[in-house]
Design an enzyme around this catalytic site. Structure first.
Site, PDB file in Angstrom:
ATOM      1  N   GLU A 213      39.974  43.325  44.255  1.00 39.37           N
ATOM      2  CA  GLU A 213      39.981  41.548  44.832  1.00 39.37           C
ATOM      3  C   GLU A 213      41.661  41.980  45.793  1.00 39.37           C
ATOM      4  O   GLU A 213      42.268  42.936  45.882  1.00 39.37           O
ATOM      5  CB  GLU A 213      41.189  40.717  43.769  1.00 39.37           C
ATOM      6  CG  GLU A 213      39.276  40.766  42.686  1.00 39.37           C
ATOM      7  CD  GLU A 213      39.748  39.846  41.695  1.00 39.37           C
ATOM      8  OE1 GLU A 213      40.979  39.405  41.634  1.00 39.37           O
ATOM      9  OE2 GLU A 213      38.651  39.676  41.217  1.00 39.37           O
ATOM     10  N   HIS A 255      42.621  34.132  40.909  1.00 37.56           N
ATOM     11  CA  HIS A 255      43.841  35.183  39.797  1.00 37.56           C
ATOM     12  C   HIS A 255      44.579  34.998  40.637  1.00 37.56           C
ATOM     13  O   HIS A 255      45.123  35.446  42.575  1.00 37.56           O
ATOM     14  CB  HIS A 255      43.042  36.602  40.050  1.00 37.56           C
ATOM     15  CG  HIS A 255      41.417  36.872  39.368  1.00 37.56           C
ATOM     16  ND1 HIS A 255      40.257  37.573  38.651  1.00 37.56           N
ATOM     17  CD2 HIS A 255      41.149  35.730  38.904  1.00 37.56           C
ATOM     18  CE1 HIS A 255      39.861  38.052  38.654  1.00 37.56           C
ATOM     19  NE2 HIS A 255      39.455  37.197  37.477  1.00 37.56           N
TER      20      HIS A 255
END
Lengths: 303, 398
Positions: A213, A255
């Site tokens: 990510e 996140h």
């Protein structure tokens, strides 16, 4: 073979009497994981899902020989829980809590590294060596449906994506040696590249899939190791979060780690960096499967 | 959370660190009064949560109270770096002989301290042009930064003589504050040396770790105010629910599209969002929900998403649930739909939700006709295609 956990792994669950601890323990036991002890201070002597509960990790380890620990402890208690597990001598710790205060996280990570303990997490749903052992919630109630044994090692920043990748691989006849949800917090116990080095050394693992990510230097570490010739098995990389680049810097999506913090760690930059280092960069899950098929025909991946 | 200068300096002062006399003010008259009380030259600075204010025209020096008043009048009400200036910070100016830079932050594993003998400069620029001018050390989190390590740091940065122990002591104290305050970032730029050889923290930027607020009641009200300012009612409702109920964290960021996107797990959420954008869809929000066996949090999230007037369809596109049952999510969905009298036969709802208690979830979904609950083999891409197709069929504005 597999990495970190196998049939002989003996697990103690810290926080076994809580909601999540109980929920995951039930499914882990059903899968065959040897959960030998639970720990909740003040609840020693009880039995949860057939597992004896102790007041301290040290007592649990002394009585049962546990060598891995799973932590269902809220973020504020994680530093102490990791310290207790390290001092009790377990070799692998899985810390599920997310948003661990950064200074606590750094202290717990440093402590575990110094002791030679592998700390997986923070913000992980687990790790699994299919057919042998699972730690944490990974696989849910249909573990065997999602994760089949095989020759692909998976390291993922996201627990949910671990399952998606394993299922997609399964659909083309590929299985998993070990899958590690390494954790989605900004600081994690081990870096992505450290798991890949273990896979590189594991004779059963023939290829590796990573899910990344935006944010953190995990993929930079992988690219560097590839350039240095340390990782020679095929690596397939899926890096999500390209859409973020359409929004202003600093907007948080998902996140906490997945923030566009500056240059060099956006999805696009990571993809370019990995591609340049020789990784097979996928555009989607379907693409991961396509690339894994190619890698398997190159390297005889199928079981 | 980035602290504004008044809070940052009040906190440093509270740690016993040398900060110039100063205060926040929201009117030119109050600034004049403060300047008269401090005596001599003052700095008047826009109180906004952003760095590089000097460059953006957010800092003025004044030699008299009336000059300070005029400077405040010019700053108040302006917009600087995208922030409306509602308050200014007025501070006794330090007669600077020499400036230094000091920063604390997190590296990829350990906390780290950076020092430079040139302060008051853009440290990123220094880093680019002459990286050797910046001395860096990792900090062992178990021991903190020891005074002799701070001495070695400044030696490496090119400092020697009587100044060295002074800077080292100050640096060790700041390292302790960095840890005790649960700061993610603490930047002192500049640290000023005056003619009397006294060190003062003139520039101070502090970012506090939101994840550690539970042990810092002193910051909690600030954070609440910060959130109130930054977000709309639906986002605030999700934040309130996140704090009120137990279970995994929920996050909700509103965007300008029309497809409400409910995804679980940060990673799959990113994948799903990429897919929607790649296939030409426009998400109305980004969500992140850590799966947990609870119903209150999903309900709050669904309620917020469906309260957004721009929304024309809903995709619940989870990855395989592993740590939580499916039925609670659908229970939350159905309860919100009933409460808002939304008819899924007219408002497209696509669900891709597999995992524990899936059969129960399907049974609950079936009680409200129109919910499109995809079969087990459907992929994340299939779910996005189904949602976009259902919305296209409805046509715009229906």
């Amino acid at each position: 073979m597999s990495i970190l956990i196998d049939r002989d792994t003996r697990v103690v669950v810290q926080g076994i009497t809580g909601n999540q601890g109980r929920f995951d323990t039930r499914y882990c036991l059903a899968y065959g994981t040897r959960i030998v002890a639970g720990v909740t201070p003040g609840r020693g002597g009880e039995v949860v899902e057939g597992v004896p509960v102790f007041d301290t990790v040290a007592a649990a380890v002394a009585a049962t020989g546990a060598d891995a620990s799973v932590l269902y402890v809220p973020a504020r208690g994680v530093k102490d829980a990791v310290t207790e597990a390290v001092e009790a001598g377990v070799k692998v710790i899985l810390a599920t809590a997310e948003n661990v205060p950064r200074h606590d996280a750094a202290a717990a990570i440093a402590l575990a590294r110094t002791a030679g303990t592998t700390l997986i997490g923070f913000n992980t749903n687990g790790a699994i060596s299919p057919g042998k052992c699972r730690l944490g919630g990974i696989g849910g109630d249909r573990t065997a449906d999602l994760y089949v044994p095989g020759a692909v090692g998976i390291v993922s920043r996201s627990g949910g994506m671990s399952a998606e990748l394993a299922v997609a691989l399964k659909q083309v006849g590929l299985g998993v040696s070990t899958c590690i949800s390494m954790g989605g917090d900004p600081l994690t116990g081990r870096k992505m590249v450290e798991y890949l080095r273990l896979f590189q050394a594991d004779p059963e693992t023939r290829a590796m899939v990573i899910f990344g990510e935006p944010g953190t230097d995990n993929e930079a570490g992988v690219a560097q190791a590839m350039r240095a010739g340390e990782l020679t098995k095929p690596i397939i990389a899926l890096i999500a979060g390209r859409f973020q680049e359409r929004y202003p810097a600093g907007v948080s999506f998902g996140h906490v780690a997945a923030m566009i913090a500056g240059s060099g760690d956006s999805a696009t930059e990571k993809r370019a960096m990995l591609r340049a280092a020789g990784a097979r960069v996928a555009d989607s899950i379907d693409d991961v499967v396509r690339l894994a098929r190619i890698a398997s025909s190159d390297h005889a991946l199928a079981p | 959370m980035r602290l504004t200068e008044d809070h940052a300096k009040a906190w440093l002062r509270g740690q016993g660190l040398p900060v110039p006399e100063g205060m926040a003010a929201s009117s030119p008259a109050a600034v004049a009064e403060a300047a008269a009380r401090f005596g001599g030259r003052v700095a008047v600075k826009a109180l906004i949560p952003a760095g590089r204010r000097g460059k953006a025209g957010g800092v003025a020096l004044a030699t008299t109270p009336s000059e300070a008043e005029a400077a405040a009048a010019a700053l108040l009400g302006r917009s600087i770096a995208g922030h409306a200036v509602e308050r200014v910070y007025v501070e006794r100016a330090v007669a600077i002989v020499r400036e230094f830079y000091l920063g604390f932050a997190f590296g990829s594993i350990l906390p780290r301290v950076m020092a430079c003998r040139e302060g008051g400069v853009e440290i990123e620029q220094v880093h680019r042009d002459s990286p050797a001018a910046i001395a860096t050390r990792d900090i062992d989190p178990a021991r903190g930064l020891r005074p002799w390590e701070a001495t070695a740091l400044w030696t490496e940065a090119g400092i020697s003589g009587p100044l060295l122990p002074k800077l080292a002591r100050l640096t060790a104290s700041l390292g302790e504050a960095f840890r005790a305050g649960d700061a993610l970032m603490l930047e002192l730029n500049p640290i000023a040396l005056d003619a009397a050889e006294t060190l003062t923290l003139v520039g101070a930027m502090v970012e506090i770790d939101d994840a550690a607020l539970f042990r810092h009641p002193e910051w909690q009200s600030l954070e609440a105010a910060d959130l109130l300012q930054a977000r709309n009612a639906r986002e605030r409702a999700v934040i309130a629910a996140d704090r009120k109920f137990s279970g995994g964290a929920i996050r909700y960021t509103e965007l300008d599209g029309d497809l409400a996107l409910m995804v679980a797990g940060g990673g799959a959420g990113l994948v799903q969002h990429d897919l929607v954008v790649d296939l030409g869809g426009r998400p109305a929000c980004h969500t992140d929900l850590s799966p947990a066996p609870t119903v209150d949090k999903p309900r709050a999230l669904i309620d917020a998403m469906l309260s957004n007037p721009r929304v024309r369809g809903l995709l619940i596109g989870y990855n395989f649930l592993q740590m939580a049952p499916c039925d609670l999510v659908i229970e939350a969905l159905v309860s919100v739909l009933r409460e808002k009298a939304i008819d899924p036969r007219r408002f497209p709802i696509v669900v891709r939700l597999f995992g524990p208690k899936e059969a129960e979830a399907r049974a609950i979904a079936a009680t409200l006709p129109g919910i499109q609950y995809l079969p087990r083999e459907a992929s994340l891409s299939d779910a996005v295609r189904a949602a976009l197709a259902a919305m296209a069929q409805r046509g715009p504005g229906s």
